[in-house]
Write a protein that holds these residues in place. Sequence first.
Motif, PDB file in Angstrom:
ATOM      1  N   LEU A 134       0.725  -1.259  -0.116  1.00 38.55           N
ATOM      2  CA  LEU A 134      -0.029   0.077  -0.102  1.00 38.55           C
ATOM      3  C   LEU A 134       0.942   1.383  -0.033  1.00 38.55           C
ATOM      4  O   LEU A 134       0.496   2.131  -0.555  1.00 38.55           O
ATOM      5  N   ARG A 135       2.030   1.172   0.556  1.00 35.54           N
ATOM      6  CA  ARG A 135       2.938   2.323   0.617  1.00 35.54           C
ATOM      7  C   ARG A 135       3.711   2.599  -0.699  1.00 35.54           C
ATOM      8  O   ARG A 135       3.914   3.711  -0.891  1.00 35.54           O
ATOM      9  N   GLU A 136       4.060   1.498  -1.131  1.00 33.76           N
ATOM     10  CA  GLU A 136       5.247   1.512  -2.364  1.00 33.76           C
ATOM     11  C   GLU A 136       4.401   1.309  -3.558  1.00 33.76           C
ATOM     12  O   GLU A 136       5.297   1.701  -4.728  1.00 33.76           O
ATOM     13  N   GLY A 137       3.464   0.553  -3.719  1.00 30.99           N
ATOM     14  CA  GLY A 137       3.071   0.415  -5.253  1.00 30.99           C
ATOM     15  C   GLY A 137       1.904  -0.502  -5.380  1.00 30.99           C
ATOM     16  O   GLY A 137       1.231  -0.805  -4.193  1.00 30.99           O
ATOM     17  N   ASN A 138       1.644  -0.886  -6.372  1.00 34.01           N
ATOM     18  CA  ASN A 138       0.333  -1.970  -6.449  1.00 34.01           C
ATOM     19  C   ASN A 138       0.650  -3.484  -6.104  1.00 34.01           C
ATOM     20  O   ASN A 138      -0.402  -4.158  -6.330  1.00 34.01           O
ATOM     21  N   SER A 139       1.801  -3.738  -6.130  1.00 33.97           N
ATOM     22  CA  SER A 139       1.987  -5.189  -5.989  1.00 33.97           C
ATOM     23  C   SER A 139       3.663  -5.119  -5.337  1.00 33.97           C
ATOM     24  O   SER A 139       4.280  -4.491  -5.641  1.00 33.97           O
ATOM     25  N   GLN A 140       3.743  -6.263  -4.529  1.00 33.36           N
ATOM     26  CA  GLN A 140       5.187  -6.587  -3.870  1.00 33.36           C
ATOM     27  C   GLN A 140       5.186  -8.083  -4.001  1.00 33.36           C
ATOM     28  O   GLN A 140       4.397  -8.650  -3.506  1.00 33.36           O
ATOM     29  N   LYS A 141       6.572  -8.360  -3.904  1.00 34.72           N
ATOM     30  CA  LYS A 141       6.846  -9.715  -3.877  1.00 34.72           C
ATOM     31  C   LYS A 141       7.809  -9.867  -2.598  1.00 34.72           C
ATOM     32  O   LYS A 141       8.827  -9.504  -2.302  1.00 34.72           O
ATOM     33  N   ILE A 142       7.394 -10.791  -1.491  1.00 32.60           N
ATOM     34  CA  ILE A 142       8.252 -11.091  -0.572  1.00 32.60           C
ATOM     35  C   ILE A 142       8.564 -12.671  -0.525  1.00 32.60           C
ATOM     36  O   ILE A 142       7.926 -13.422  -0.995  1.00 32.60           O
ATOM     37  N   ASN A 143       9.943 -12.858   0.070  1.00 39.53           N
ATOM     38  CA  ASN A 143      10.417 -14.215   0.462  1.00 39.53           C
ATOM     39  C   ASN A 143      10.336 -14.693   1.764  1.00 39.53           C
ATOM     40  O   ASN A 143      10.946 -13.942   2.615  1.00 39.53           O
ATOM     41  N   LEU A 144       9.530 -15.599   2.080  1.00 34.58           N
ATOM     42  CA  LEU A 144       9.464 -16.069   3.354  1.00 34.58           C
ATOM     43  C   LEU A 144       9.922 -17.284   3.910  1.00 34.58           C
ATOM     44  O   LEU A 144       9.914 -18.328   2.929  1.00 34.58           O
ATOM     45  N   SER A 145      10.236 -17.526   5.093  1.00 41.54           N
ATOM     46  CA  SER A 145      10.582 -19.040   5.393  1.00 41.54           C
ATOM     47  C   SER A 145       9.813 -19.669   6.705  1.00 41.54           C
ATOM     48  O   SER A 145       9.594 -18.618   7.477  1.00 41.54           O
TER      49      SER A 145
END
Length: 433
Positions: A134-145
């Motif tokens: 919401l802060r930086e753009g319309n989509s975001q990809k995050i890597n989780l473990s």
Amino acid sequence: MSIAGKNQSEVAALIRKHAQNASLEVTGQGVKSRSFTGKELGASVSAEESAKKVFAHRSFWDYFLIPVSGSTEDLVVDYAYPALIEAAAGLTKDYKEAVEPELVVAAGTLTIQEGKEGRGIAPTKLSEGFTKVLREGNSQKINLSAGVVKPLNTASDLQTYLASAKKFAQVAIKVAAADKTFEAAETDKLGWVTSPSKLGKAPKRATADAAKVQKWLRSKEKEAAKVPQDGCRNVTEDGKVTQVVKKKVDGTKANNVPALSQQIAAALSTTKPFSGSFDMVSAPAKWQDKVIAPGAEKLPYQASKGEKWFDINLTDYTIAAYQGADKVIGPYLMVPGSPQHPTPQGTYKVYIKRPMQTMVGYNDDGSLAYRAPNVPWILYWHYSYAIHGAYWQHQFGPGVGFGGSHGCVQLPPEKAKEMFDFGELDTVVRVHK
């Protein structure tokens, strides 16, 4: 996103569209790759409040210079924690939900029950990721473990919430209905505290769960209301009523329980006493219509098509078996109860079938009245009253059979066998004069 030249409502519309289009893509080792919308994560973005923040404390010139100055405002967003848990649970195979500490009522006291760690993807990682979207753009990809998932709250985090919740016990809650008044006990009110597991990070002020309040109200409504008694009618195939077997009686019910629940929850959350009342309205009873066989309206029992029943006539000392309106066995002469031990009249159903039994009866003073071994073909239809074979009787019909039985309907064994083979459990037995 440039908002130069736009007013507050136009900015709110932009924010609303942005929130609808935003998505978070999750990936990682041992993590099922997936993209989430805000709705799937329980995100609720307040476009109006967010737009208000943008325009708060700004001058006319700031309004046009926001894009140039690089000013940033985070959007106002809340998350439904259960939705985050559901989303996190689908990302790993061995997900084990962390158990949040709970407020429980034990021995009349509200206490904290410790939480437990889980394993998988922490639900808070998803809310943090979507907030970044919401802060930086319309989509975001995050890597989780996957790893240890700690409860969002600790027991110490809930101390303030607990202290606030304990105040519920002293808030008077009364609900009236006709000539009754129901007052919630202290343990009732303490049990209505909203579970922290539904709240995410527990706030300082306790709130009441309207669903828990409603459960209590429903239990009191049962005491105040009258359950409708459905009626039963016999009708012909063309819908004509031939007999009212049981009259219907309308009941009452409260039609404002959900509203009362919300009002009580709000009062408790602000520690204000509440006094209200059930709004009782009519609860109409229904007719249960039974379609009878053609011609059954002329018989002692109005059976449906194909329905089995026994006709026991105490006037002419006969028994016959019917299916619908058709007589299929008999009538056979029988021995009914004596004047001292009459066969009870009414409509009953066969509830036990026994091919043979030793039958024992007692007098009113407890002494043995009879003991008949190997009585054949027994159909019990009311307490110890039965249709059965009587090998000791030699004549059947009016004025014979030692003055009558102790209330049973006695038949020659071969006739009793016919009735036994015909009758089933729940077969109707109609006894009349």
